[in-house]
Scaffold this active site. Structure first.
Site, PDB file in Angstrom:
ATOM      1  N   SER A  13       0.739  -1.217  -0.166  1.00  0.00           N
ATOM      2  CA  SER A  13       0.093  -0.006  -0.034  1.00  0.00           C
ATOM      3  C   SER A  13       0.881   1.166   0.092  1.00  0.00           C
ATOM      4  O   SER A  13       0.528   2.377  -0.230  1.00  0.00           O
ATOM      5  CB  SER A  13      -0.904  -0.054   1.348  1.00  0.00           C
ATOM      6  OG  SER A  13      -0.121  -0.201   2.429  1.00  0.00           O
ATOM      7  N   GLY A  45      -5.092  -0.399   6.296  1.00  0.00           N
ATOM      8  CA  GLY A  45      -5.308  -0.835   7.688  1.00  0.00           C
ATOM      9  C   GLY A  45      -6.680  -0.921   8.222  1.00  0.00           C
ATOM     10  O   GLY A  45      -7.002  -2.032   8.834  1.00  0.00           O
ATOM     11  N   CYS A  76       2.590  -7.070   1.969  1.00  0.00           N
ATOM     12  CA  CYS A  76       1.701  -6.340   2.699  1.00  0.00           C
ATOM     13  C   CYS A  76       0.902  -7.532   3.352  1.00  0.00           C
ATOM     14  O   CYS A  76       0.131  -8.069   2.711  1.00  0.00           O
ATOM     15  CB  CYS A  76       0.851  -5.578   2.029  1.00  0.00           C
ATOM     16  SG  CYS A  76      -0.377  -4.539   2.718  1.00  0.00           S
ATOM     17  N   CYS A 191       3.468  -5.997   9.864  1.00  0.00           N
ATOM     18  CA  CYS A 191       3.104  -5.152   9.044  1.00  0.00           C
ATOM     19  C   CYS A 191       4.359  -4.573   8.440  1.00  0.00           C
ATOM     20  O   CYS A 191       5.603  -4.503   9.179  1.00  0.00           O
ATOM     21  CB  CYS A 191       2.355  -3.762   9.585  1.00  0.00           C
ATOM     22  SG  CYS A 191       2.367  -2.283   8.455  1.00  0.00           S
ATOM     23  N   THR A 192       4.682  -4.786   6.945  1.00  0.00           N
ATOM     24  CA  THR A 192       5.899  -4.445   6.385  1.00  0.00           C
ATOM     25  C   THR A 192       6.404  -3.066   6.594  1.00  0.00           C
ATOM     26  O   THR A 192       7.525  -2.866   6.197  1.00  0.00           O
ATOM     27  CB  THR A 192       5.741  -5.124   4.956  1.00  0.00           C
ATOM     28  OG1 THR A 192       4.802  -4.155   4.319  1.00  0.00           O
ATOM     29  CG2 THR A 192       5.575  -6.494   4.803  1.00  0.00           C
ATOM     30  N   HIS A 193       5.760  -2.164   6.873  1.00  0.00           N
ATOM     31  CA  HIS A 193       6.157  -0.950   7.426  1.00  0.00           C
ATOM     32  C   HIS A 193       7.263  -0.733   8.413  1.00  0.00           C
ATOM     33  O   HIS A 193       7.909   0.137   8.805  1.00  0.00           O
ATOM     34  CB  HIS A 193       4.895   0.107   7.567  1.00  0.00           C
ATOM     35  CG  HIS A 193       4.459   0.803   6.204  1.00  0.00           C
ATOM     36  ND1 HIS A 193       3.768  -0.046   5.313  1.00  0.00           N
ATOM     37  CD2 HIS A 193       4.667   1.916   5.680  1.00  0.00           C
ATOM     38  CE1 HIS A 193       3.216   0.639   4.359  1.00  0.00           C
ATOM     39  NE2 HIS A 193       3.799   1.968   4.663  1.00  0.00           N
TER      40      HIS A 193
HETATM   41  N1  DGL Z   1       2.429  -2.365   4.877  1.00  0.00           N
HETATM   42  C1  DGL Z   1       1.034  -3.038   5.213  1.00  0.00           C
HETATM   43  C2  DGL Z   1       1.148  -4.249   5.739  1.00  0.00           C
HETATM   44  O1  DGL Z   1       2.149  -5.136   5.815  1.00  0.00           O
HETATM   45  C3  DGL Z   1       0.133  -2.047   5.658  1.00  0.00           C
HETATM   46  C4  DGL Z   1       0.067  -0.761   5.706  1.00  0.00           C
HETATM   47  C5  DGL Z   1      -1.241  -0.054   5.582  1.00  0.00           C
HETATM   48  O2  DGL Z   1      -2.054   0.156   6.461  1.00  0.00           O
HETATM   49  O3  DGL Z   1      -1.708   0.251   4.535  1.00  0.00           O
HETATM   50  O4  DGL Z   1       0.298  -4.709   6.494  1.00  0.00           O
END
Ligand code: DGL
Length: 275
Positions: A13, A45, A76, A191-193
């Site tokens: 995302s 999310g 994600c 979450c990958t962030h």
């Molecule tokens: N990077 C996304 C994940 O791994 C989520 C970030 C979002 O909320 O869009 O869940």
């Protein structure tokens, strides 16, 4: 494009999937990568499940037609736990590598039996996530912590914008549990962030824990699905990044360049976002 020259598409995302991209590039050095950030729909999310699934199915169809990848990494958790099965059913020719919270390795590794999963609200609510706990961590005490704000904070942090420690601390505090003399020893980064904030998490944690990042395991899985080539398959074409909102701002562009990604500014019809 010959089969061998097809790129690997890495999708998220926002910028979180870059944590997976950096591992995948190490293990798959011969391929070109196309990174896609669906920033027009960020954050995923708190999207309703069906709306997000429909959105992902439509968008992925367009991306697969436009880029014809050899393999697609859904980097994600929020997207894959809601739409992984539907994507595989809709595009059966495409190998999809997914991202799900690393609950199984956490359950294998914990000594205290207290594990926390830090993820988006969507991911912690998913049947998929509950299923992982039942299948692999039934003997652990798993605390699910859904954060609405952390992915956005990671986006800001990576662009060099200030993110107050107190705000981050408030989001991670619930991960730390003490029970009958035992305390949480593993926090799954669901979450990958979040791996981008791992050093801040370490500094702000009330006691040391393992912060489990699944990026390398995802990259290894992707590697195992591709034939190994002895030479670069696309030596003169740089890896690229595209943003569904269109042309990204200066800070985002700078971040992409620091990852060695050329921003793809090709004009394209806007993505319809219906949350
Ligand atoms: N990077 C996304 C994940 O791994 C989520 C970030 C979002 O909320 O869009 O869940």
């Amino acid at each position: 494009m010959s089969l061998a020259e097809q790129p690997v598409l890495v999708f998220d995302s926002g910028i979180g999937g870059l944590t997976v991209l950096r591992e995948a590039r190490v293990l798959i050095p011969e391929r070109r990568f196309v990174y896609v950030a669906d920033d027009a729909a960020f954050p995923y999310g708190d999207w309703p499940e069906q709306a997000l699934r429909d959105h992902l199915l439509a968008l992925m169809g367009r991306l697969l037609r436009a880029h014809d990848p050899a393999l697609c990494v859904i980097a994600c958790n929020t997207a894959f736990t809601v739409a992984g099965a539907a994507l595989r059913a809709a595009y059966p020719q495409m190998p999809f590598v997914g991202t799900v919270p690393a609950i199984k390795p956490a359950a294998e590794r914990t000594r205290s039996g207290l594990v926390s999963v830090l993820a988006t609200p969507g991911t912690v609510q998913r049947d998929y996530t509950r299923g992982l706990i039942q299948s692999f961590a039934a003997r652990c005490q798993v605390r699910l912590v859904g954060s609405v704000r952390l992915a956005g904070m990671a986006e800001a942090y990576m662009r060099g914008l200030p993110v107050p420690d107190l705000d981050i601390q408030a989001e991670i505090a619930a991960c730390f549990v003490q029970h009958q003399g035992a305390r949480t020893d593993i926090v799954v980064l669901g979450c990958t962030h979040y791996p981008f904030l791992a050093n801040v998490f370490r500094r702000l944690a009330p006691w040391p824990v393992d912060w489990l990042d699944p990026a390398e395991a995802i990259a290894r899985h992707a590697r195992s699905l591709l034939p190994v080539a002895g030479q670069a398959l696309h030596p003169h074409t740089p890896d690229s990044a595209l943003f569904t909102r269109g042309t990204p701002d200066f800070l985002t562009r700078r971040l992409m360049n620091s990852f060695g990604l050329a921003v793809d500014d090709t004009p394209r019809p806007p993505v319809e976002v219906v949350a």
